[in-house]
Design an enzyme around this catalytic site. Structure first.
Site, PDB file in Angstrom:
ATOM      1  N   GLY A 169       0.800  -1.223   0.000  1.00 53.87           N
ATOM      2  CA  GLY A 169       0.000   0.000   0.000  1.00 53.87           C
ATOM      3  C   GLY A 169       0.826   1.263   0.000  1.00 53.87           C
ATOM      4  O   GLY A 169       0.365   2.322  -0.448  1.00 53.87           O
ATOM      5  N   GLY A 403       0.502  15.220 -37.605  1.00 49.35           N
ATOM      6  CA  GLY A 403      -0.161  15.120 -36.305  1.00 49.35           C
ATOM      7  C   GLY A 403       0.751  15.545 -35.171  1.00 49.35           C
ATOM      8  O   GLY A 403       0.297  16.109 -34.178  1.00 49.35           O
TER       9      GLY A 403
END
Ligand code: HXC
Length: 513
Positions: A169, A403
């Site tokens: 965690g 692009g």
């Protein structure tokens, strides 16, 4: 009777953390203690500790007798270069810095205070993760940290420092913060450790290979900056903070303006090669632009085809991005797109102007990129630049094709000022590709196709691949002598200093993640 002497004695006991032998062990492994780290971060004498007397209230698994000074974390606030910063530092000498209910509560408190006070927060991680004896209360504690990290995102700068284990965690709070700094050979981050990996997949890997600083700086992109020692890390952390405002309503801190390095203007005239296929280091342009040549590169070892970092112009912080022609010719790929988009969003959240250097032949072709989702990742770049409402200045150095031209903060995505070097080639695609398509018939009919091809490529380049067509259409505002770069950028940023651009009210957008 309780008096100041008792207080003094209690303070001494508690600030000794896990005691001399554990502190010794900490030092022997090349690590500093939590308090030594906070001393390195804060201006001398400015740190104010909170919750020194907090301890756990766990009774299971032998915890009744377990002494846990400060419950394994030191929290508080102080001044860094005179500015308010909150911090917490996990103390590995106390129960391995593991996170239990009260430990988490202390962190929640400083997170709440930092957010309310509009001050940056630094989390110093050195922990075995959720305190196993406290079970679900530890998990609940982590959840509270993640929630607060998320609510504070874009309001105050949040920085994580990994100087020990960050297992399970413990990794997700850093991942939710803006910057992760790691000390080499000391900090390690992973969701599941080597033993678990081996038992599940049979794969053998060391702690360092799996989650060390080099791994996260080069492979996973989880670390933004790495340092050989803790001393260098804390110096680097303070340098990073010097570029950041305290919160999203404050101005980025201003410093005394400094001139660029000597001879910068002349060097800038020669740095971009005339030959469009010749590489160069875009950082040479950036350093010669910045005050004192000072450029703090962020994620220098990840997606090296994209350069991101902070510099100052006339004393004011600027977020600088640039394609790196030295690596993959400056192509945009998945990793470069992610790196760019996250950096743009950070800078925009905290009102740091965006300065983009363009020299890219386009998106990196290949099945690896397509299957990996370059469409989705590339879209993050379009989204991040379009959404950014901070001042946006672009400088086209050389190739700006198709692009990728659009993506690199073009006029159509909302660039406020577009400058171009005379070497700029702004076109729908590169001259080679374009010639193959529009001159296909001439090439098929030619007696000497190679020679004809060369001639037609040159004619396309001369006609379209220059800054002047884009300038004639108003997509480029100024074609500049490279020696004028710093003055031109400084003028543009000055003109945009009070820029305000409103967006439609909405809950939040849906960036392609
Ligand atoms: C309780 C812990 C602990 C933990 C370490 N300690 N981790 N106590 N809970 N999670 C204690 C050790 O028992 C030891 O106490 C002391 O801290 C120092 O640890 P050592 O193992 O001696 O140190 P070292 O050899 O340096 O190894 C460090 C380590 C190792 C690699 C971190 O301790 C370790 O693997 N710990 C467990 C890591 C882990 O699996 N965490 C995940 C928890 S679950 P004594 O008294 O003997 O000195 C989790 C899920 C949360 O985090 C999910 C939320 C989303």
């Amino acid at each position: 009777m309780s008096d100041w002497r008792e207080l003094e004695q209690r303070r001494q006991e508690l600030t000794a953390g896990g005691g001399p032998s554990r502190i010794d062990r900490q030092h022997k492994t090349g690590k500093w203690t939590a308090r030594e780290r906070l001393n390195a971060l804060f201006d001398p004498g400015s740190f104010v500790e909170l919750d020194l007397f907090v301890t756990h209230r766990s009774t299971l698994f032998g915890m009744v007798d377990a002494k846990a000074p400060g419950d394994g974390v030191v929290t508080g606030y102080g001044a860094v270069a005179g500015r308010l910063v909150y911090a917490f530092a996990q103390d590995f000498t106390v129960l391995g810095g593991s996170l239990g209910e009260m430990h988490a509560g202390k962190i929640h408190k400083v997170q709440d205070l930092a957010l309310k006070s509009g001050a940056p927060i630094v989390g110093i991680i050195d922990s075995g993760g959720a305190r196993i004896q406290e079970g679900i209360d530890s998990l609940n504690g982590y959840g509270g940290i993640f929630l607060r990290n998320t609510l504070a995102s874009g309001v105050i700068p949040q920085i994580s420092v990994i100087v020990g284990p960050a297992a399970g965690g413990a990794v997700y709070s850093p991942a939710l913060t803006d910057f992760v700094l790691m000390a080499e050979g000391i900090g390690q981050m992973y969701i599941t450790g080597p033993q678990v990996i081996e038992s599940v997949t049979g794969e053998k890997v060391t702690h360092e290979e799996l989650g060390g600083a080099r791994t996260h700086a080069r492979k996973s992109g989880n670390a933004h900056l790495t340092f050989p020692t803790e001393a260098e890390l804390f110096a680097g952390l303070k340098r990073l903070l010097s570029f950041l405002p305290s919160n999203n309503t404050a101005e980025p801190p201003r410093q005394e303006p400094a001139p660029p390095p000597e001879g910068a203007a002349e060097r800038l005239r020669n740095v971009v090669p005339q030959d469009p296929n010749k590489p160069y280091d875009v950082r040479d342009v950036i350093r010669d632009l910045c005050d004192g040549g000072d450029f703090l590169e962020i994620m220098p070892d990840y997606a090296k085809n994209m350069v991101t970092g902070f510099g100052r112009i006339e004393g004011r912080p600027v977020a600088i991005l640039g394609n790196q022609p030295r690596v993959l010719a400056g192509c945009l790929d998945i990793d470069a797109s992610d790196k760019l988009a996250r950096f743009v969003r950070f800078a925009d959240s905290f009102s740091i102007p965006l300065l983009t250097f363009v020299d890219t032949p386009g998106y990196l072709p290949g099945t690896k990129q397509e299957y990996g989702g370059i469409i989705r990742h590339g879209a993050k770049v379009l989204y991040a630049y379009s959404e950014a409402s901070v001042a946006k200045v672009s400088v086209v150095l050389r190739k700006a094709y198709g692009g990728a031209y659009l993506a690199m903060c073009s006029r159509s995505l909302g660039a406020d000022m577009v400058l171009a070097f005379p070497t700029a080639e702004v076109a729908v695609m590169g001259p080679d590709g374009a010639a193959n398509i529009i001159f296909r018939r001439e090439l098929e009919a030619a007696e000497d196709p190679a020679e004809e091809r060369k001639r037609l490529v040159e004619s396309y380049r001369a006609e379209f691949a220059s800054p002047y067509v884009a300038a004639a259409h108003g997509y480029v505002d100024q074609v500049i002598d490279p020696a004028e770069l710093r003055t031109s950028v400084a003028h543009a940023l000055w003109a945009l200093k009070e820029k305000r651009e409103d967006r439609h009210a909405k809950k939040h957008g849906n960036i392609p993640l």
